[in-house]
Design a protein around this motif. Structure first.
Motif, short mmCIF file in Angstrom:
data_model
loop_
_atom_site.label_atom_id
_atom_site.label_comp_id
_atom_site.label_asym_id
_atom_site.label_seq_id
_atom_site.Cartn_x
_atom_site.Cartn_y
_atom_site.Cartn_z
N ILE A 190 0.83 -1.21 0.00
CA ILE A 190 0.00 0.00 0.00
C ILE A 190 0.87 1.26 0.00
N ALA A 191 1.88 1.27 0.86
CA ALA A 191 2.69 2.47 1.02
C ALA A 191 3.61 2.74 -0.17
N HIS A 192 4.11 1.68 -0.80
CA HIS A 192 5.12 1.86 -1.84
C HIS A 192 4.65 1.55 -3.25
N GLN A 193 3.52 0.85 -3.38
CA GLN A 193 3.06 0.44 -4.71
C GLN A 193 1.59 0.74 -4.95
N SER A 194 0.99 1.58 -4.12
CA SER A 194 -0.44 1.89 -4.25
C SER A 194 -1.29 0.64 -4.21
N ASP A 195 -0.82 -0.39 -3.49
CA ASP A 195 -1.49 -1.67 -3.35
C ASP A 195 -1.63 -2.40 -4.68
#
Length: 232
Positions: A190-195
């Motif tokens: 979620i934080a690094h790949q937009s989930d």
């Protein structure tokens, strides 16, 4: 009081002022309270997500759920940091037994010089611990396991306290490992790949039940750690 004694008092006061820290050493109940307050705030966001869903704003509601997962991981991380500060100070004060990992803490000469000048004042140690672990994330299974070993808290007891069931088919330590790594992995997605998945950029499925399950299990883990720490 003669001049020599006055000079000695002045030097001691200067030393205390110099090594005073603003880092607070909370007790175990306060540390748990901080975690519970954050979880309460996270749970309150379910109402926001529900309202968005009712208004047909599904994507927006799902993003609230994703934010809850990030905040939950953050709450666990902060809990482990506060527990680490407390536990290491307890070992330093000889209230908890020393561990091998404690004996092998790396301290540079600059910190040693501060410690020698501070005498019995523990502020230097608390500030050192706070700075040393500040950038370390304590959410994954390996990270949590390392910190528990550092503090002398039995991982197996924490796992049993959190997940033991008479008719359970999954070993408690396996479930502890799985759930911590699932939270850590989803938080990173979620934080690094937009989930989204790296392979095909597909957005991962998110539901209210997934988030509730994470909250329920992380609460069990934290409460079990708290109980083991209190028993020390």
């Amino acid at each position: 009081m003669d001049e020599r004694n006055l000079d000695l008092v002045a030097r001691n006061e200067d030393t205390r002022d110099k090594f005073h820290t603003d880092v607070i050493r909370f007790d175990l109940d306060q540390i748990l309270q901080h975690f519970e307050e954050t979880v309460q705030a996270i749970n309150a966001q379910f109402n926001v997500a529900d309202e968005l869903m009712e208004d047909g704003k599904v994507a927006e509601g799902e993003n609230i759920w994703r934010a809850q997962i990030i905040f939950l991981a953050s709450a666990l991380d902060f809990y482990m940091h506060e527990l680490t500060k407390y536990g290491l100070c307890e070992i330093y004060d000889e209230n908890w037994e020393r561990t091998d990992k404690y004996e092998n803490l790396q301290v540079n000469m600059k910190v040693i010089e501060v410690a020698l000048k501070a005498g019995k004042d523990i502020d230097w140690f608390l500030e050192y611990i706070n700075g040393y672990y500040r950038a370390i994330t304590m959410v994954s299974y390996e990270a949590v396991k390392d910190q528990l070993n550092l503090l002398g808290i039995q991982l197996s007891s924490v796992a049993d306290g959190a997940f033991y069931q008479r008719d359970g088919t999954e070993h408690t330590k396996d479930k502890l490992k799985r759930r911590l790594n699932e939270l850590f992995g989803r938080r990173n997605l979620i934080a690094h790949q937009s989930d989204r998945e790296h392979t095909d950029a597909q957005v991962n499925i998110i539901t209210k039940e997934i988030v509730q399950g994470f909250i329920r299990d992380i609460e069990k883990i934290v409460n079990s750690i708290h109980n083991e720490a209190k028993n020390k």
